[in-house]
Design an enzyme around this catalytic site. Structure first.
Site, PDB file in Angstrom:
ATOM      1  N   GLN A  57       2.342 -21.079  52.079  1.00  0.00           N
ATOM      2  CA  GLN A  57       1.086 -21.308  52.804  1.00  0.00           C
ATOM      3  C   GLN A  57       1.281 -21.346  54.318  1.00  0.00           C
ATOM      4  O   GLN A  57       0.316 -21.239  55.067  1.00  0.00           O
ATOM      5  CB  GLN A  57       0.443 -22.628  52.355  1.00  0.00           C
ATOM      6  CG  GLN A  57      -0.017 -22.605  50.906  1.00  0.00           C
ATOM      7  CD  GLN A  57      -0.717 -23.893  50.558  1.00  0.00           C
ATOM      8  OE1 GLN A  57      -0.072 -24.879  50.201  1.00  0.00           O
ATOM      9  NE2 GLN A  57      -2.032 -23.906  50.681  1.00  0.00           N
ATOM     10  N   CYS A 114      -7.970 -25.559  47.579  1.00  0.00           N
ATOM     11  CA  CYS A 114      -6.683 -25.152  48.148  1.00  0.00           C
ATOM     12  C   CYS A 114      -6.872 -24.876  49.635  1.00  0.00           C
ATOM     13  O   CYS A 114      -7.862 -24.245  50.020  1.00  0.00           O
ATOM     14  CB  CYS A 114      -6.204 -23.879  47.445  1.00  0.00           C
ATOM     15  SG  CYS A 114      -4.659 -23.228  48.091  1.00  0.00           S
ATOM     16  N   LEU A 115      -5.933 -25.318  50.442  1.00  0.00           N
ATOM     17  CA  LEU A 115      -6.018 -25.100  51.888  1.00  0.00           C
ATOM     18  C   LEU A 115      -5.943 -23.615  52.236  1.00  0.00           C
ATOM     19  O   LEU A 115      -6.339 -23.219  53.333  1.00  0.00           O
ATOM     20  CB  LEU A 115      -4.896 -25.861  52.618  1.00  0.00           C
ATOM     21  CG  LEU A 115      -4.946 -27.392  52.505  1.00  0.00           C
ATOM     22  CD1 LEU A 115      -3.685 -28.010  53.104  1.00  0.00           C
ATOM     23  CD2 LEU A 115      -6.191 -27.945  53.179  1.00  0.00           C
ATOM     24  N   HIS A 156      -0.217 -27.211  40.845  1.00  0.00           N
ATOM     25  CA  HIS A 156      -0.825 -26.378  41.887  1.00  0.00           C
ATOM     26  C   HIS A 156       0.238 -25.926  42.907  1.00  0.00           C
ATOM     27  O   HIS A 156       0.311 -24.744  43.260  1.00  0.00           O
ATOM     28  CB  HIS A 156      -1.935 -27.187  42.572  1.00  0.00           C
ATOM     29  CG  HIS A 156      -2.651 -26.473  43.670  1.00  0.00           C
ATOM     30  ND1 HIS A 156      -3.983 -26.132  43.603  1.00  0.00           N
ATOM     31  CD2 HIS A 156      -2.222 -26.025  44.884  1.00  0.00           C
ATOM     32  CE1 HIS A 156      -4.335 -25.513  44.722  1.00  0.00           C
ATOM     33  NE2 HIS A 156      -3.288 -25.440  45.516  1.00  0.00           N
ATOM     34  N   HIS A 160       2.120 -22.135  43.742  1.00  0.00           N
ATOM     35  CA  HIS A 160       2.250 -21.459  45.048  1.00  0.00           C
ATOM     36  C   HIS A 160       3.640 -20.859  45.227  1.00  0.00           C
ATOM     37  O   HIS A 160       3.793 -19.777  45.796  1.00  0.00           O
ATOM     38  CB  HIS A 160       2.040 -22.456  46.196  1.00  0.00           C
ATOM     39  CG  HIS A 160       0.613 -22.635  46.612  1.00  0.00           C
ATOM     40  ND1 HIS A 160      -0.172 -21.600  47.041  1.00  0.00           N
ATOM     41  CD2 HIS A 160      -0.163 -23.748  46.701  1.00  0.00           C
ATOM     42  CE1 HIS A 160      -1.377 -22.060  47.371  1.00  0.00           C
ATOM     43  NE2 HIS A 160      -1.400 -23.372  47.162  1.00  0.00           N
TER      44      HIS A 160
HETATM   45 ZN    ZN Z   1      -3.003 -24.602  47.406  1.00  0.00          ZN
END
Ligand code: ZN
Length: 200
Positions: A57, A114-115, A156, A160
Site C-alpha cells: 500500500q 481499505c485505505l 485483510h 495485501h
Molecule cells: Zn487494505
C-alpha cells in the site's frame, strides 16, 4: 523522537497492489532501512487513521504489514456493534512473512474498507478465527491466535501481501460509498442489509 512521516498510500489500480510480496530475511529485517520503514508505516497508519497497513500500500512489494486497533478508535462506536464484531483493542504489531496456518470453517460477514480503496466499503465474509505464524520486527518467529475483528484485520492485511484486495472477496451488490454507508447501512444488522439488497 523523530517527527511522524506520512507515506503516500496508493489506490486500487496501482500494479504493486496485485504483486505477491517478497519475503524478508532476518538480516534484512535488522537493516536500518527496514526499521525506519516500520516506523513510517506505523505513523502513516495512525495518521490515516487505519487499523492496518501493508507494505504494498506504500508501493513496496515486500511481506511486511503493521496493525493496531486503538482503544480511542472504539470510543465512538455503539457497544452492541463492537460486541457483534467482537472488536477489542489490538496493540501495535509488526507482521513479517506472515502465513495463516489455520482458518476456522466458521465465517462472519461485515462491512469492511481499505485505505487503498478509499471512500468505499462492502460486505466481506472472513473466517472468524485464524492462527498466524510470522516474524516480528526483531526477526523472531511468533504466532498469534486471533478471533473476531482482529482475525479480520489479519486476513485483510495478509491478503495485501499476496496481491489481494477485499474487493476480490466482497459481496459485490453490497459495495457502497462511505457516504451512502453512513446514510443507509451503517446501523443495520447484516441480515437486514442482505435482505434489503436481495441477497437472501
Ligand atoms: Zn487494505
Amino acid at each position: 523522537m523523530n517527527p511522524p512521516v506520512r507515506l503516500k498510500i496508493v489506490q486500487a489500480g496501482e500494479p504493486v497492489l496485485r504483486q505477491i510480496g517478497r519475503r524478508l530475511t532476518p538480516e534484512e529485517i535488522a537493516l536500518p532501512a527496514i526499521q525506519e520503514l516500520i516506523e513510517h508505516m506505523r505513523d502513516t497508519m495512525r495518521d490515516a487513521p487505519g487499523v492496518g497497513l501493508a507494505a504494498p500500500q506504500v508501493g513496496l512489494p515486500i511481506q511486511l504489514a503493521v496493525v493496531e486497533d486503538r482503544a480511542e478508535y472504539l470510543n465512538g462506536i455503539a457497544p452492541e456493534l463492537l460486541a457483534e464484531r467482537e472488536r477489542q483493542p489490538v496493540p501495535f504489531l509488526v507482521l513479517i512473512n506472515p502465513d495463516i496456518v489455520e482458518y476456522s470453517e466458521e465465517t462472519v460477514e461485515f462491512f469492511e474498507g481499505c485505505l487503498s480503496v478509499a471512500g468505499f466499503s462492502a460486505l466481506v465474509k472472513r473466517s472468524r478465527r485464524v492462527r498466524v505464524e510470522y516474524l516480528d520486527e526483531y526477526g523472531q518467529p511468533q504466532q498469534i491466535q486471533a478471533s473476531g475483528w482482529f482475525a479480520r484485520i489479519l486476513q485483510h492485511e495478509i491478503d495485501h501481501l499476496n496481491g489481494r484486495l477485499y474487493i476480490d472477496r466482497m459481496e459485490t451488490r453490497s459495495f457502497t460509498s462511505l457516504d451512502n454507508m453512513g446514510r443507509h447501512w451503517k446501523d443495520l444488522p447484516v441480515e437486514s442489509v442482505r435482505t434489503a439488497l436481495g441477497l437472501g
